[in-house]
Scaffold this active site. Structure first.
Site, PDB file in Angstrom:
ATOM      1  N   ALA A 229       0.764  -1.094  -0.071  1.00  9.24           N
ATOM      2  CA  ALA A 229      -0.092   0.060   0.102  1.00  9.24           C
ATOM      3  C   ALA A 229       0.702   1.305  -0.028  1.00  9.24           C
ATOM      4  CB  ALA A 229      -1.019  -0.008   1.274  1.00  9.24           C
ATOM      5  N   CYS A 344       2.783  -1.182 -12.166  1.00  3.28           N
ATOM      6  CA  CYS A 344       3.270   0.026 -13.335  1.00  3.28           C
ATOM      7  C   CYS A 344       4.496  -0.548 -14.272  1.00  3.28           C
ATOM      8  CB  CYS A 344       3.867   1.168 -12.277  1.00  3.28           C
ATOM      9  SG  CYS A 344       5.016   0.795 -10.988  1.00  3.28           S
TER      10      CYS A 344
END
Length: 411
Positions: A229, A344
């Site tokens: 996170a 990503c």
């Protein structure tokens, strides 16, 4: 001072250190000079390929690596950043003389080369710097030559500042609303001085990075885990939805930033320091967001040092870890629960291929095709995920490379 600091950063990158890891090298400079040095170094790395083309036409043989870095720095400062040639040339000659005996003997050559380089015509027409072969190779199997060049051009252009607003927040002057709900800030900006920062009305987050939570669509009173996170952008997105969010990350240092971001924005989350592969909730979850560890090759426009400090080593291990994390995330979901897997990365093995293989491993698992405002239908992949590339929204300043897919566990 800034030029010397920039040169130290560039040479540190040659030694395998990222720009972020070298911030302490600039600590003796005034804050403004630190920022200028960091910008000079980043722009030199972004435009190294173009600078090398200019220099190659002006020297009989390639200079030593240290002298070459001085030349690159000066060429980029003159031709890309528009600094007056006379000041740049003089400073570059002085820098060269600090590089020992070889530097002192090269000072005259540096002076002559840069005087010619300052008058170079055609800088804007030079092709962008190519990706290193360890990355260009696998990408060439996924994208055609024109797409690869467009990606490289987006990397060279750098990245604007994107922010994610709380629901109901109004854009301030200079913040452009994007089709997907993010805001984009024009020009350089000091984040902490922008309107709404102190009030916690928004947080910094690339427009691409904000889409996995929009795809997950957390609902009030759901229990949702955000695995891996920190630093917390996605956790805060889930929190403002009204869902109960558990933020899990193994890195305590990065979790400090998550706590700071939550406090500034007046949001709450249960924060757990744990390995996401080992953590299990007390009861099965409604939804999980897994922004998995990856090669981060989608963020090169923000991190121009990455192509120079990595060689592709370890990507195979990351792919194995991602698969294991997908399996674990599915195991902590309730029947009918949903998982958004995201990376990503520009590499399909860390995105589209992972989802195809997860579907093969888990009978009954399905992909739900995305329905998000602002998404171009061309971004939706064959298996039903979303593939984002740096050259998307090129006229607006691009976006980070990302992949995401919404998986539904069988009921």
């Amino acid at each position: 001072m800034a030029r010397k600091g920039a040169l130290q950063l560039i040479q540190g990158v040659r030694d395998g250190r990222s720009l972020a890891d070298q911030q302490g090298r600039l600590s003796k400079l005034p804050v403004a000079e630190q920022a200028r040095a960091a910008r000079l170094a980043a722009e030199t790395l972004r435009h190294q390929g173009r600078a090398d083309r200019v220099i190659a036409g002006l020297v009989a043989r390639k200079p030593t690596p240290q002298v070459m870095d001085v030349l690159r720095l000066a060429v980029v400062e003159m031709l890309e950043l528009g600094a007056p040639a006379h000041g740049v040339v003089g400073a570059a000659v002085d820098l060269t003389r600090t590089l020992g005996k070889r530097g002192q003997s090269a000072a005259g050559m540096v002076n002559a080369v840069l005087r010619k380089a300052g008058a170079y015509q055609g800088w804007a027409d030079l092709p962008p710097q190519e990706l290193p072969e360890w990355l260009r190779g696998p990408l060439s199997m996924a994208y055609d030559a024109d797409t690869l060049t467009a990606i490289e051009a987006a990397h060279q252009a750098g990245a604007p500042l994107d922010i994610t607003p709380k629901p109901g927040a109004q854009p301030f002057e200079g913040a452009e609303p994007l089709p997907t709900g993010s805001w984009r800030v024009a020009g350089p900006a000091q984040v902490s001085t922008l309107p709404g920062f102190d009030a916690g009305e928004w947080w910094v987050q690339d427009a691409a990075a904000a889409l996995p939570v929009r795809l997950l669509a957390p609902q009030p009173n759901e229990t949702v885990a955000d695995l891996c996170a920190a630093p917390g952008g996605k956790t805060m997105q889930i929190a403002v939805s009204g869902a109960q969010v558990v933020a899990v990350d193994v890195n305590e240092h990065r979790l400090k930033r998550l706590h700071q971001n939550l406090e500034r924005c007046g949001l709450t989350a249960t924060v757990v320091t744990a390995d996401a592969l080992e953590w299990r909730p007390d009861a099965p979850l409604d939804a999980v967001l897994l922004d998995a560890p990856c090669s981060a090759t989608g963020t090169i426009r923000r991190h121009p040092d990455m192509p120079f400090i990595r060689d592709g080593h370890g990507i195979a291990e990351l792919i194995e870890l991602q698969a294991a994390m997908i399996d674990h995330a599915l195991s902590i979901l309730r029947p009918g629960g949903r998982l958004v897997f995201a990376t990503c990365s520009l590499i399909p093995d860390e995105g589209e291929v992972q989802v195809d293989e997860a579907l093969a491993r888990h009978p009954g698992l399905t992909v739900e095709r995305p329905d998000i405002p602002g998404i171009d239908p061309d971004w939706i992949t064959d298996e039903g995920g979303i593939r984002l590339r740096p050259d998307h929204w090129a006229d607006r300043g691009g976006m980070d490379g990302f992949y995401m897919a919404l998986l539904r566990k069988p009921a």
